[in-house]
Design an enzyme around this catalytic site. Structure first.
Site, PDB file in Angstrom:
ATOM      1  N   ASP A   1      -2.943  -3.078  12.684  1.00 16.60           N
ATOM      2  CA  ASP A   1      -2.969  -3.709  11.359  1.00 16.60           C
ATOM      3  C   ASP A   1      -3.543  -5.117  11.465  1.00 16.60           C
ATOM      4  OD1 ASP A   1      -1.828  -1.456  10.296  1.00 16.60           O
ATOM      5  OD2 ASP A   1       0.192  -2.297  10.143  1.00 16.60           O
TER       6      ASP A   1
ATOM      7  N   LYS B   1       0.862  -1.179   0.000  1.00 19.81           N
ATOM      8  CA  LYS B   1       0.000   0.000   0.000  1.00 19.81           C
ATOM      9  C   LYS B   1       0.893   1.222   0.000  1.00 19.81           C
ATOM     10  CE  LYS B   1      -3.717   2.196   2.649  1.00 19.81           C
ATOM     11  NZ  LYS B   1      -3.738   2.740   4.007  1.00 19.81           N
TER      12      LYS B   1
ATOM     13  N   HIS C   1      -1.431   2.566  16.228  1.00 17.53           N
ATOM     14  CA  HIS C   1      -0.647   3.648  15.636  1.00 17.53           C
ATOM     15  C   HIS C   1      -1.532   4.550  14.785  1.00 17.53           C
ATOM     16  CE1 HIS C   1      -0.628   0.256  12.802  1.00 17.53           C
ATOM     17  NE2 HIS C   1      -0.447   1.123  11.832  1.00 17.53           N
TER      18      HIS C   1
ATOM     19  N   HIS D   1      -5.258   2.838  14.708  1.00 18.63           N
ATOM     20  CA  HIS D   1      -5.695   1.486  14.331  1.00 18.63           C
ATOM     21  C   HIS D   1      -4.554   0.509  14.585  1.00 18.63           C
ATOM     22  CE1 HIS D   1      -3.361   2.773  10.852  1.00 18.63           C
ATOM     23  NE2 HIS D   1      -3.241   1.493  10.500  1.00 18.63           N
TER      24      HIS D   1
END
Length: 343
Positions: A223, A202, A277, A221
């Site tokens: 991962d 990404k 993070h 959020h």
């Protein structure tokens, strides 16, 4: 076709010193209010070329338990390979919007691949100050080149070369994580798919923002991956939550930032932490990052490793406990995560 046009918005309002209300975070989330400015411990840095293998294993395991994030240096990826990955990515995002939209995710597509797609539901109606491109880079059988830009012409070669090198780094990290739990060196990689592990790239592009004190590039959020291996550019912005404080990640040239993801937390039964993070933005410069998310195949079943659980015959792990997480297919975990549903 609905595609985020953050870059266009930024260009039109940058000189006005204001941003639309949908980009302004609530006060309790604003970087100017929540970023910690006092003395804090530095995010760990790990030398992957350390000749003391036991020390390396210990450093990776300790950072994964205490922080859920660390930086790796001397990882073996040539600086010129990273520089070329960054060059072609930057050139793509400098193209006109209509050129980038050729790679947008088709309406109704099951895959998340494409340009400018929103991966998660946004429940409060707020927007993130970011544009991005998302596609698979490994294994070859999973790649859909429709989402690989033809412009710049060197894009494909740069990404394929990077994919070759990043696998070696991933294998070394999985080995250290396994040994750090008292397991066989290949246990962790096997548990997330082995040679069928998916490498999803990404590219995040955060345009200059007139009010970086009010907006976020990416909201807090964890991962959903097993691991995330990230290349940043020189513009700072990554923050991690440590002991209730949002801490800036130091920029180390040519280092990779390693995030422990949800799947490794699940496999380790909570011994390793999936790190919370977020990303801040910059008033003067565009920030970019190239995370590669290492994820199991969609049908792969993930749960706490039996070797780590209590009541396992032959178990030599001293802290065996009952399972803290459900065992389920990765696609089901992903669906709940992206749609903000209970796991």
């Amino acid at each position: 076709m609905e595609v985020e046009r953050v870059q266009a918005v930024a260009s039109s309002i940058l000189s006005k010193g204001a941003i639309p209300a949908e980009y302004i975070r609530p006060q309790q989330e604003q970087p100017s209010v929540t970023t910690y400015r006092g003395l804090v411990p530095k995010i760990p840095s790990v030398d992957l070329a350390d000749a003391d293998h036991e020390g390396l294993v210990r450093a990776v395991a300790d950072a994964s338990r205490e922080w859920g994030l660390f930086q790796v240096v001397n990882h073996g990826i040539p600086a010129e390979v990273i520089a070329e990955l960054q060059r072609v990515g930057k050139e793509f995002f400098e193209l006109p919007t209509e050129e980038k939209e050729k790679y947008a995710r088709p309406p109704g597509a099951q895959s998340l691949e494409g340009y400018g797609t929103r991966l998660q539901k946004n429940l409060d109606g707020k927007k993130s100050w970011v544009d991005h491109l998302f596609h698979k880079i490994w294994p070859p059988s999973s790649i859909d080149y429709r989402f690989w830009p033809a412009n710049p012409p060197a894009y494909r070669e740069a990404n394929e070369e990077y994919a070759k090198h990043i696998q070696k780094v991933a294998d070394k990290l999985f080995g250290c994580l396994s040994l750090g739990l008292g397991l066989e060196e290949d246990a962790m990689k096997k548990a997330v798919g082995g040679d069928d592990l998916q490498y999803n790239l990404k590219i995040n592009y955060y345009p200059p923002c007139p009010r970086p004190d009010l907006a976020l590039g990416v909201l807090p959020h964890t991962d959903l991956s097993a691991l995330t291996l990230l290349v940043p550019n020189e513009v700072p912005g990554l923050q991690v939550l440590k002991d209730g404080k949002w801490i800036d990640a130091e920029y180390i040239p040519n280092a990779l930032i390693v995030h422990i993801g949800d799947q490794v937390e699940i496999l380790s039964n909570g011994e390793y932490r999936s790190v919370l993070h977020r990303t801040t933005v910059n008033k003067e410069k565009a920030r970019m990052s190239w995370p590669v998310f290492l994820e199991p195949p969609m049908e792969w079943v993930v749960g706490p490793l039996p070797q780590l659980l209590a009541n396992q015959e032959g178990k030599d792990h001293a802290s065996g406990e009952p399972p803290k997480y459900k065992t389920k297919k990765f696609k089901d975990y992903m669906y709940c995560k992206l749609n903000k549903l209970p796991q």
